[in-house]
Every structure is written in C-alpha cells, then in structure tokens.
Design a protein around this motif. Structure first.
Motif, PDB file in Angstrom:
ATOM      1  N   PRO A  61       0.783  -1.090  -0.162  1.00 13.99           N
ATOM      2  CA  PRO A  61       0.256   0.008   0.004  1.00 13.99           C
ATOM      3  C   PRO A  61       0.893   1.215  -0.124  1.00 13.99           C
ATOM      4  N   VAL A  62       0.404   2.183  -0.550  1.00 13.94           N
ATOM      5  CA  VAL A  62       0.869   3.696  -0.453  1.00 13.94           C
ATOM      6  C   VAL A  62       1.072   4.235   0.863  1.00 13.94           C
ATOM      7  N   GLY A  63       2.389   4.414   1.465  1.00 14.67           N
ATOM      8  CA  GLY A  63       2.366   4.880   2.939  1.00 14.67           C
ATOM      9  C   GLY A  63       2.431   6.390   2.727  1.00 14.67           C
ATOM     10  N   ALA A  64       2.696   6.727   4.063  1.00 12.12           N
ATOM     11  CA  ALA A  64       2.515   8.341   4.482  1.00 12.12           C
ATOM     12  C   ALA A  64       3.726   8.878   3.993  1.00 12.12           C
ATOM     13  N   ASP A  65       4.832   8.379   3.633  1.00  8.75           N
ATOM     14  CA  ASP A  65       6.089   8.824   3.250  1.00  8.75           C
ATOM     15  C   ASP A  65       6.358   8.700   1.618  1.00  8.75           C
ATOM     16  N   ALA A  66       5.345   8.560   0.745  1.00  9.79           N
ATOM     17  CA  ALA A  66       5.158   8.369  -0.565  1.00  9.79           C
ATOM     18  C   ALA A  66       6.174   9.542  -1.245  1.00  9.79           C
ATOM     19  N   ARG A  67       6.746   9.355  -2.244  1.00  8.64           N
ATOM     20  CA  ARG A  67       7.705  10.272  -2.780  1.00  8.64           C
ATOM     21  C   ARG A  67       6.958  10.998  -4.125  1.00  8.64           C
ATOM     22  N   TYR A  68       5.506  10.722  -4.454  1.00 10.80           N
ATOM     23  CA  TYR A  68       5.176  11.168  -5.547  1.00 10.80           C
ATOM     24  C   TYR A  68       3.547  11.827  -5.184  1.00 10.80           C
ATOM     25  N   VAL A  69       3.170  12.727  -5.815  1.00  8.17           N
ATOM     26  CA  VAL A  69       1.653  12.994  -5.679  1.00  8.17           C
ATOM     27  C   VAL A  69       1.210  12.768  -7.139  1.00  8.17           C
ATOM     28  N   VAL A  70      -0.152  12.719  -7.017  1.00 12.96           N
ATOM     29  CA  VAL A  70      -0.861  12.728  -8.438  1.00 12.96           C
ATOM     30  C   VAL A  70      -2.194  13.717  -8.653  1.00 12.96           C
ATOM     31  N   LYS A  71      -2.074  14.655  -9.377  1.00 14.22           N
ATOM     32  CA  LYS A  71      -3.419  15.580  -9.369  1.00 14.22           C
ATOM     33  C   LYS A  71      -4.427  14.729 -10.484  1.00 14.22           C
ATOM     34  N   VAL A  72      -5.511  14.923  -9.920  1.00 17.08           N
ATOM     35  CA  VAL A  72      -6.683  14.182 -10.554  1.00 17.08           C
ATOM     36  C   VAL A  72      -7.639  15.155 -10.785  1.00 17.08           C
ATOM     37  N   GLU A  73      -8.325  15.272 -12.222  1.00 19.62           N
ATOM     38  CA  GLU A  73      -9.624  16.066 -12.320  1.00 19.62           C
ATOM     39  C   GLU A  73     -10.340  15.758 -13.471  1.00 19.62           C
ATOM     40  N   PRO A  74     -11.575  15.910 -13.654  1.00 17.70           N
ATOM     41  CA  PRO A  74     -12.370  15.753 -14.890  1.00 17.70           C
ATOM     42  C   PRO A  74     -11.668  16.097 -16.166  1.00 17.70           C
ATOM     43  N   SER A  75     -11.730  15.322 -16.935  1.00 12.57           N
ATOM     44  CA  SER A  75     -10.951  15.576 -18.306  1.00 12.57           C
ATOM     45  C   SER A  75     -11.557  16.741 -19.096  1.00 12.57           C
ATOM     46  N   ASP A  76     -12.770  17.293 -18.890  1.00 11.88           N
ATOM     47  CA  ASP A  76     -13.184  18.127 -19.468  1.00 11.88           C
ATOM     48  C   ASP A  76     -13.052  19.704 -18.814  1.00 11.88           C
ATOM     49  N   SER A  77     -12.125  19.630 -17.774  1.00 15.58           N
ATOM     50  CA  SER A  77     -11.805  20.765 -17.023  1.00 15.58           C
ATOM     51  C   SER A  77     -10.188  21.162 -17.553  1.00 15.58           C
ATOM     52  N   GLY A  78     -10.416  22.640 -17.438  1.00 13.36           N
ATOM     53  CA  GLY A  78      -9.029  23.095 -18.214  1.00 13.36           C
ATOM     54  C   GLY A  78      -7.763  23.220 -17.598  1.00 13.36           C
ATOM     55  N   PRO A  79      -7.814  23.681 -16.346  1.00 15.34           N
ATOM     56  CA  PRO A  79      -6.328  24.169 -15.790  1.00 15.34           C
ATOM     57  C   PRO A  79      -5.356  22.928 -15.711  1.00 15.34           C
ATOM     58  N   LEU A  80      -5.582  21.839 -15.354  1.00  7.22           N
ATOM     59  CA  LEU A  80      -4.556  20.632 -15.472  1.00  7.22           C
ATOM     60  C   LEU A  80      -3.943  20.642 -16.865  1.00  7.22           C
ATOM     61  N   PHE A  81      -5.031  20.704 -17.934  1.00  6.20           N
ATOM     62  CA  PHE A  81      -4.484  20.619 -19.377  1.00  6.20           C
ATOM     63  C   PHE A  81      -3.729  21.596 -19.805  1.00  6.20           C
ATOM     64  N   SER A  82      -3.815  22.599 -19.103  1.00  2.87           N
ATOM     65  CA  SER A  82      -2.817  23.902 -19.528  1.00  2.87           C
ATOM     66  C   SER A  82      -1.634  23.588 -18.801  1.00  2.87           C
ATOM     67  N   GLU A  83      -1.749  23.189 -17.469  1.00  5.37           N
ATOM     68  CA  GLU A  83      -0.347  23.021 -16.969  1.00  5.37           C
ATOM     69  C   GLU A  83       0.523  21.846 -17.793  1.00  5.37           C
ATOM     70  N   LEU A  84      -0.133  20.755 -18.167  1.00  3.18           N
ATOM     71  CA  LEU A  84       0.407  19.521 -18.715  1.00  3.18           C
ATOM     72  C   LEU A  84       1.325  20.273 -19.756  1.00  3.18           C
ATOM     73  N   LYS A  85       0.812  20.928 -20.780  1.00  6.06           N
ATOM     74  CA  LYS A  85       1.668  21.359 -21.860  1.00  6.06           C
ATOM     75  C   LYS A  85       3.048  21.970 -21.295  1.00  6.06           C
TER      76      LYS A  85
END
Length: 433
Positions: A61-85
């Motif tokens: 399982p993913v512990g409290a000392d995990a090294r990464y994070v994942v941002k998740v949002e609905p695919s039709d939302s814009g902010p993360l799409f702009s960041e990804l570029k």
C-alpha cells in the motif's frame, strides 16, 4: 414598458464545475507510457480535483512517506490541461538534470514531470499528472511569521527564483503567477523551494519566435491582482520582464509585509495606476514600503534594472543575481543553503555568571549572616537610595550589589524571542483569472 435595467455591479457567476469523485486508496492509474501508479490517501485539493499520495504500482500500500503525488480532475476541465503543456515540454527529469549540469547548479526548483494520462471509471473520464511531492507552501510560513521575512531569507528566495525563471524562460515559457502560495518547500529537503502551479504559464516564444506586444482588453488584470505585472494589467501577454516585475513585488512584500496598493485590491484600475506611479518613481515606492533606516537598496536596484527592459528583452540574469548577492554582503550574510524563516536576535546579552565570592555574599545577604544585616522594618533615608548607605560597611555593599544583579526582573529571555508583529493578518492573495 421598457425592460427594467439590471442592478449595477451584479454579474452572473459562472456555473460551478463538479470536482472529480474521490478515489479509494489502492486505485491504479496507467499513464501514456504504460507505467502504473497506485494512489494513497488524498493530501490536498486543487480547483477541480484532489491530490493524492502515490507510488509506482506494487503489492504494498502507499505509505505516508510516498515520494510522488498525483493530481486528478475531470477530463473536460481546463487548468490541468494547460499545466500539462508546460510540464511535458519543459519539466522532464532529463531536461532539468542536463540544465543543472550545464549551469553547475546543485539544485533547481522546477517540479519534475513523471507521467500523465486519462483514467476511465465507469462512464467518466479523468485526467491525471504525476509529479514530485512537496511540503508546505511559503504563504503559510509568511503568515506564521507575522507576514514579514528576514532580509537574508528574502534575498535567498530571490536568488533561487531567478534560477528557476531563467530555466523556464530558456524553455520558451513565462510563469506569470509568482507568489508565496505558489512556492513550495521540498518534502525531503526543507531548504529547497519549488515554483509550482503553471496554470497561467504562457509560451512567449514558440519555436524561438517571440510574441509581439499587443494589448487585449479581454485579458486585463490576469494573475494575482496585488502582484501581477503592469503588462498584465494592460491586457498584454506576459513576457520575461513581467515575471521579474512580479518577483520584485514579492520580495518587497515579504520584507515589509504589505504593498502600498493592497488597501484597494477590489479596484484593479487603482492597483494598475499605483504600480505605474511606483515604476515611474521607485524611490517613492521604497519610502512607502520601508523606513529610511531599513530601506534595502538592492530591491530598488533590482526594480530599476527591470524598469530598463523592453517587452522582448532577454534579462541579464547574472546582473540581477549580483544585485541580490550585494544585498547579502551588505548585511554580512551569504547564501549558506539554509532557509531561516524567523529572525534570530543574537544581541540579547546572557546573564552574568556569579563568581564564588558573589555567590557567598548573596547567600549571606539572604540569610542575614554576612556583614551587617538589614533590619526588616527599617525605613531607608534619602542617602540610602538603591539599598546602599552613604558610607556602607563592606559586607552590606557587596550584598546589596549582588542582590540587584540577581533580581528576577531580568528580561533577557524575552528579548531573545521577541519578534515585531507584522501587519494585520489577511487571507490568501486574491487571484483573478
């Protein structure tokens, strides 16, 4: 009858987007490179979805000392799409590593992009991005410290942000929204900072061809109102000098606590005109922010250098660094790699150590056995001010003197920890998009 006019100042709010649904720990997402990532507990929330702890997929399982994070949002939302570029073009680990090697940098505060993709759950589709995990943001530290940072810290932050801006500028982008809440401390190294949130990042020179200056009324005041650039206030697309102008406002705010135009942030035109006046008369701006004895010359010189730039000019990064380094030298400090958020008062004197004779005399005075004891109900005369007679006997004088030195009224401990309160606390910087 003609239709009634709408009430002045009322604007229909845009429809609220729904946040992505919450995923349970253990959910596995597969990125475009077919790499699988397992989600842990949520640790934050963006504008359109949650941010989860994550690790590469395994049986654990993913512990409290995990090294990464994942941002998740609905695919039709814009902010993360702009960041990804931005992340896909300019923040791959190899790119950052090669730049650091070429510039002989020990660290660079650009978040690394580890992967992204689409995740389908039922009939819904979600966009996600994997990136480095961070600690707290600089805005929280700013508020914890009474909205004022030590001068050494501000200059260190300025130097590191200059390194970051030079990197993203050389990769055809400007950030356009530099502020304390977008500067994060490293998770494994709290002395490292990272500039995050590239939702307003702009590709000012696609394929090396710079965009020309053009004002667009629809884009006026983009960014965070108290810190955004004059170019943005006028509706022009951000450029490299815009980022540096914003950085100069940040450093001034972190040092003095409050910028002169923060009293009317609800009036963008007032803020714009205030910034234009400040650019025309930087000395006056400095006088509004700082007292004459606390005025940091390096901030004025930094602002003057930015003022001399044209819209398409390439900044002289090394010259700007030398200005901030000279500021460190003027306070007899250097960038030692340690970020100290609270000023330490080294001038507070330590209580003097008692010599053996003084200690004995004090004990004798308290027990009434040394010299001539002081009678309890005796009223002192004028000449016995401070507990010393005009011609005291030897034991009396020493006892009285020692008693005064060991008085419990000493405030040395308070002096060592006292910090001048900053301006009144206010909420997070207002962002206008």
């Amino acid at each position: 009858m003609p239709p009634k006019a709408k009430a002045a100042g009322r604007v229909r709010a845009p429809a609220k987007r729904k946040l992505a649904e919450k995923f349970s720990p253990g959910e596995v997402l597969t990125d475009m490179a077919k790499k699988s990532w397992k989600l842990g507990a949520p640790v934050g929330q963006g504008g359109f979805g949650l941010i989860y702890l994550a690790e590469e997929n395994s049986a654990k399982p993913v512990g409290a000392d995990a090294r990464y994070v994942v941002k998740v949002e609905p695919s039709d939302s814009g902010p993360l799409f702009s960041e990804l570029k931005f992340y896909m073009r300019a923040a791959k680990p190899d790119q950052i590593r090669n730049w650091m090697k070429s510039q002989k940098l020990k660290s660079l505060g650009v978040p690394r992009y580890w992967g992204s993709g689409l995740h389908v759950r039922g009939e819904k589709s979600y966009r996600f991005m994997v990136m480095d995990r961070f600690s707290t943001d600089l805005q929280k530290k700013f508020e914890e410290n009474g909205k004022q940072f030590p001068r050494k810290l501000v200059l260190q932050l300025g130097l590191r942000l200059l390194d970051i801006l030079e990197y993203i500028h050389e990769h055809e982008y400007v950030h356009a929204d530099i502020k304390a809440s977008n500067v994060m401390l490293g998770y494994s190294d709290p002395n490292q900072i990272y500039l995050v949130d590239y939702g307003l990042a702009y590709r000012y020179a696609p394929d090396g061809v710079q965009k020309e200056y053009k004002e667009d009324p629809k884009r006026c005041h983009d960014g965070t109102i108290e810190l955004t650039s004059i170019d943005a206030h006028k509706g022009a697309a951000p450029c490299r000098r815009s980022d540096l102008e914003i950085l100069s406002y940040c450093m001034a705010q972190w040092l003095c606590g409050r910028l002169p135009w923060e009293d009317k942030l609800q009036d963008p035109l007032y803020v714009k005109e205030s910034k234009i006046r400040s650019r025309e008369n930087i000395s006056e701006f400095m006088s509004k922010c700082f007292s004459s004895q606390d005025k940091p010359d390096e901030i004025q010189k930094f602002m003057e250098e930015v003022k001399s730039m044209d819209y398409q000019d390439k900044p002289e990064y090394e010259k700007l660094r030398s200005i901030l380094q000279a500021g460190l030298k003027s306070i007899q400090a250097k960038d030692d790699g340690k970020l100290e958020f609270s000023a330490v008062d080294t001038a507070a004197p330590k209580p003097p150590k008692k010599t053996l004779k003084r200690k004995v005399a004090a004990e004798e005075a308290e027990s009434g056995t040394g010299g001539s004891p002081i009678k309890k109900k005796r009223v002192p005369t004028k000449k016995e001010a401070n507990g010393v007679e005009k011609s005291p006997r030897k034991g009396q004088k020493r006892a009285a003197h020692t008693k005064k030195r060991s008085s419990p009224k000493s405030t040395d401990g308070e002096m060592a920890t006292s910090v001048s309160p900053g301006p009144a606390k206010r909420g997070r910087p207002k962002k206008i998009r």
